[in-house]
Design a protein around this motif. Structure first.
Motif, PDB file in Angstrom:
ATOM      1  N   PRO A  48       0.790  -1.229   0.000  1.00 35.04           N
ATOM      2  CA  PRO A  48       0.000   0.000   0.000  1.00 35.04           C
ATOM      3  C   PRO A  48       0.823   1.280   0.000  1.00 35.04           C
ATOM      4  N   SER A  49       2.120   1.235   0.349  1.00 34.43           N
ATOM      5  CA  SER A  49       2.791   2.532   0.496  1.00 34.43           C
ATOM      6  C   SER A  49       3.397   3.038  -0.805  1.00 34.43           C
ATOM      7  N   ASP A  51       6.196   2.681  -2.555  1.00 34.52           N
ATOM      8  CA  ASP A  51       7.511   3.306  -2.501  1.00 34.52           C
ATOM      9  C   ASP A  51       8.623   2.306  -2.795  1.00 34.52           C
ATOM     10  N   TYR A  95       2.454   7.525   4.574  1.00 34.78           N
ATOM     11  CA  TYR A  95       3.326   7.067   5.647  1.00 34.78           C
ATOM     12  C   TYR A  95       2.689   7.251   7.022  1.00 34.78           C
ATOM     13  N   GLY A  96       2.824   6.220   7.841  1.00 34.81           N
ATOM     14  CA  GLY A  96       2.341   6.326   9.215  1.00 34.81           C
ATOM     15  C   GLY A  96       0.870   6.026   9.388  1.00 34.81           C
ATOM     16  N   SER A  97       0.168   5.623   8.315  1.00 34.66           N
ATOM     17  CA  SER A  97      -1.268   5.423   8.483  1.00 34.66           C
ATOM     18  C   SER A  97      -1.643   3.988   8.862  1.00 34.66           C
ATOM     19  N   TYR A  98      -0.682   3.067   8.963  1.00 35.26           N
ATOM     20  CA  TYR A  98      -1.017   1.706   9.377  1.00 35.26           C
ATOM     21  C   TYR A  98      -1.643   1.673  10.770  1.00 35.26           C
ATOM     22  N   ASP A 171       7.212   7.874  -1.524  1.00 39.76           N
ATOM     23  CA  ASP A 171       5.838   7.485  -1.198  1.00 39.76           C
ATOM     24  C   ASP A 171       4.868   8.145  -2.169  1.00 39.76           C
TER      25      ASP A 171
ATOM     26  N   LYS B  99      -0.468   2.683  18.647  1.00 38.70           N
ATOM     27  CA  LYS B  99      -1.460   1.843  17.988  1.00 38.70           C
ATOM     28  C   LYS B  99      -1.023   0.402  18.172  1.00 38.70           C
ATOM     29  N   THR B 156      10.889   9.278  10.091  1.00 35.31           N
ATOM     30  CA  THR B 156       9.948   9.567   9.021  1.00 35.31           C
ATOM     31  C   THR B 156      10.167  11.004   8.585  1.00 35.31           C
ATOM     32  N   SER B 215       5.762  -3.603   4.755  1.00 34.92           N
ATOM     33  CA  SER B 215       6.265  -3.527   3.378  1.00 34.92           C
ATOM     34  C   SER B 215       7.571  -2.755   3.322  1.00 34.92           C
ATOM     35  N   ASP B 216       8.338  -3.049   2.289  1.00 37.51           N
ATOM     36  CA  ASP B 216       9.659  -2.444   2.128  1.00 37.51           C
ATOM     37  C   ASP B 216       9.509  -1.052   1.535  1.00 37.51           C
ATOM     38  N   ASN B 217      10.531  -0.195   1.749  1.00 35.76           N
ATOM     39  CA  ASN B 217      10.513   1.112   1.111  1.00 35.76           C
ATOM     40  C   ASN B 217      11.666   1.297   0.134  1.00 35.76           C
TER      41      ASN B 217
END
Lengths: 404, 404, 404
Positions: A48-49, A51, A95-98, A171, B99, B156, B215-217
């Protein structure tokens, strides 16, 4: 398979109080697309990201509980499922939305003959690809029409469009809210009727029209209608692999509040028709779907979602379970045309055709390995968009699915 | 204990379909450090949010499911674990970043003799302190070398450095993404071999190199190598407290995309060697580790992570289980030198020496109380940094661990 | 019912190692309030996101595990519960703030006669409405005094007040952190004593005073005191519906760090007294509570929380279980006065009176349907505030509760 009954009810005679169940899908993807003028767009990157062009991932990791709660009363059953994997439900993509998410939390009241009532968060009655249980879905990725037209995206105020990027490591996903996941929160009346070897199923549902985001953001509600008629080759068979020929049709309509101007609302309509045949060693299914309004323009374009454009698409696919082996061969063709008839501007007409060849190796009834390779031919009538789409190439995906 | 086998496989004969398990760790911490010139830095504050010098916390609250899914087939097992506690996995530290998170989701295929295959998200084969099960970890906090050099942090884009603060109640943690948690998503080939009283274990793994962020970036993958040889004092014994003398070594290498400039990548390398002895009433273990690149500079300095600096450190510790009582006494010395040879500037050489004295009271096999007191001597060759580090003082921690 | 014992302990003789349990509450709400001068404020909208006047929702979806861990030792029990529904715990209210949350993670040590020790995250000993199990709570919404004065809100630096909005579809909730949920992390000493037909219960607790946000943000701790005396009509009865007449009183005191200026702290004090009678077919309960400091000023006003204002309120309610049917009729009156004696300015005195009529239909012991209708009379001594409050009208809520 009759997904409405399999997911919404329990066998009347022996459902447990609380059965812990779920599944895990580790996977690996590699995208072979090329940059255009040194730049990348979302279909060339791994979600999903968005990147990278290659990644391991936990596509799904679901844990749930289902049963009847009070085992002495088979009139009431419940279904609860949570998602901890990394996909467009748990991770809008930005980024960071997981975050883990609730995918299903429903209670079914089986009191009225011919009119079971299901309440809560669950899969709305709709297209086969979204409605079917993932554990029985023979491919790794969805078709373009399902991914783009049915898997609803919800922009949030403040999210802005992202231009093509010069490295795959940037991203490219502008969304942070979870996708609709073919689900809604509301109330459904449904049931199945046997007439000889035929099983007819209907469902009518009212829901928020806000996907898995549990509360509504406007007062209008979505309406869902569903009908299927299945010829059962073996009336005593049960479960997701019951031999049958099923025809079905569905319709869905609602309104969406514009995230960027909450005084405006946009109509959204979807409908489709399909058929599925399953009798081992063969499986064939096909579906065609139409939509208007809220046509998705890519993960990089949240600000273009509130449109009244038209789209349509479908697929035909088949599987062959090689007798006396654990192998299943799969082949799927899917096509999708979005923004029909719009020749230029920010949302021009675009076409997405994909061939997917796959193999499933079934270790046992609960575990399988899947290899899919997709050849993608994407194009647009508008040159700036077409330049990027024409370089979308092959996509390889490997996955193991373990159900418990 | 052989963590690769204990975590990655199930007993072939009697594994359940789905065993619900987990553990809870409520705790209390108090930091006795002083402000320097009226200001505080992260080692003087309680994590993960670094905004107080005393706090109750739920350090870990894990719920999981493990088993074989399809109990008739012992060739395949799975391991799923989620974290709901408040630590650097679930809470990068920046306000609002808590989270729940998935810590483990793996499937092991035990088909090839000598080459089991584990797929998904799990602990990579590495240093003993990270690899061991938390329920068997006799201390509350990690050593400095493990915490700083191995427990990977992921800045980030948009996160900026934070200066020392005038009150302990100010949030000093600039990170929002979860730490690596000694885990990665990928594929591991591994197995254990018995040769007389010796058990040899190897593992080779390829992973994203992106910790628990599934996931990888970028497209480069991390390589992990592991070897251990253990002399078993009792070949019939099993589980985390099996009497043995184990020697082990490990190596890890990968690339990280610069969060602040995604056209750049930084190499990251770690390796180590260690030994552990356990035969009640005694336990002794020691390990030494080296690293280069991506050397952590404190929770307040995310913008200094993309460096090519060197670091090294280790520990020696022991435990004594007082016979005929429920008491265990523990003592640990650990040392860590970061930014070796850099005499000034934003990332100067610094040294972290800690003595930790502890007591464990084992209520029963599943529940224990732990009290740890640490004396910390921190220093830096660069005066502005040294001024803050020299006032880092004692740290008290109390914890109850309940496994179910 | 004795909630401290029911939630904090297990029966000594037959507690399981790990019982998976939980409950689901799908619901529908409709608010009949009118806009004033074309504008809306939070009490006229459906929470937690306050952007609609009608919505389906999953109010709660809880999954947990409880038991004794090591079944051979009944001295130790644990209680773990997670929340995946959409309410003010998981969703502060601001867009995008939803995330599952840990609501309970505690370990109870039952070694010392008369002094059980409970450690971790759990409901603090306090007012009946917060302390009671949700599955036994006969209404859908809380009283105003509980919702506003006890259900603590935690502003985060950067959150700003929101003015009344011209459409109901605009997000009116400025908070992103979870509410306190009548819970805290800390240590509690408690027990219950039988004297004839009387059962006396005490509890003393120290906690962070930071709700379900597991770590503290300052060094001062909250103190909680609790006493109840219950006359048991049937000493052999157990569980939440045990016939009894219970009188109770509680007190709570702590400090809160100002989110907008972390060099400042504000005192917070709450206390109350109440009585509850339950002997089917009747139930009557009443409670009165007082508070000073940190008086909540509405979801749109996070910047007004750090005040030293006074408030007080209470409720009286009763239920009638119609004999030989599955119906229960409920009626509740509640009143709340906030900012007592302040005649104007940003936090003027306001009064909230509500009548709630309800019906519960008990399908079985684990499942019920609830319909509540509330008539709300809100007012303020300050005209600008009163203009909005006077148009707050009826609220309809329907819910199904299924426990498993």
């Amino acid at each position: 398979a009759n997904w409405l009954m399999l997911q919404g009810t329990e066998p009347a005679d022996n459902a447990p109080r609380a059965k812990v169940w779920g599944f895990i899908q580790p996977m690996y993807s590699k995208d072979f697309s090329d940059a255009f003028a040194g730049k990348y767009v979302p279909p060339k990157l791994i979600g999903p990201s968005l990147d990278s062009q290659s990644s391991f991932n936990i596509l799904r990791a679901r844990i749930g509980v289902r049963g009847t709660g009070f085992p002495l009363d088979s009139h009431i059953n419940y279904f609860l499922l949570t998602e901890f994997g990394n996909n467009a439900i748990t991770n809008g993509g930005k980024y960071g939305s997981y975050k883990p998410y609730l995918t299903d939390a429903s209670i079914t009241l089986n009191y009225i003959k011919g009119a079971r009532v299901r309440l809560g968060l669950f899969k709305y009655p709709g297209a086969e690809e979204g409605l079917q249980g993932i554990a029985a879905f023979p491919y790794i990725g969805y078709t373009s029409v399902t991914n783009q037209m049915l898997l609803e995206r919800f922009p949030t105020n403040g999210e802005t469009n992202i231009a093509p990027q010069t490295v795959p490591n940037a991203d490219m996903n502008a969304f942070s809210a979870p996708v609709g996941a073919f689900r809604d929160v509301g109330a459904q009346v449904f049931d199945a009727f046997d007439v000889g070897n035929w099983e007819h199923t209907y469902a009518v549902m009212l829901g928020n029209g806000h996907g898995v985001q549990m509360s509504d953001n406007n007062s209008s509600k979505d309406l869902y209608l569903y009908w299927s008629s299945a010829y059962l080759f073996d009336k005593s068979a049960k479960g997701p692999f019951r031999p049958s020929l099923k025809m079905f049709t569905w319709y869905q309509k609602g309104k969406r509040t514009d995230a960027y101007d909450n005084t405006k609302e946009q109509d959204r309509k979807r409908y489709g028709v399909g058929v599925s045949y399953l009798k081992k060693p063969f499986r064939v299914s096909a579906e065609y779907m139409w939509g208007q309004g809220m046509i998705f323009q890519g993960q990089q374009n949240p600000q273009r979602m509130f449109n009244n454009n038209k789209a349509a698409g479908g697929y035909i696919e088949g599987g062959y379970f090689i007798p006396n082996t654990k192998f299943e061969l799969d082949l799927r063709y899917d096509t999708y045309k979005r923004n029909k008839g719009i020749m230029k501007g920010p949302t021009p007409e675009a076409k997405f055709n994909t061939w997917t060849a796959g193999v499933n190796y079934h270790f046992n009834k609960k575990t399988r390995f899947t290899l899919d390779y997709s050849i993608r031919k994407y194009s647009s009538v508008f040159t700036p968009v077409n330049n990027q789409l024409k370089d979308v190439k092959g996509l390889l995906a490997l996955q193991v699915t373990a159900v418990f």
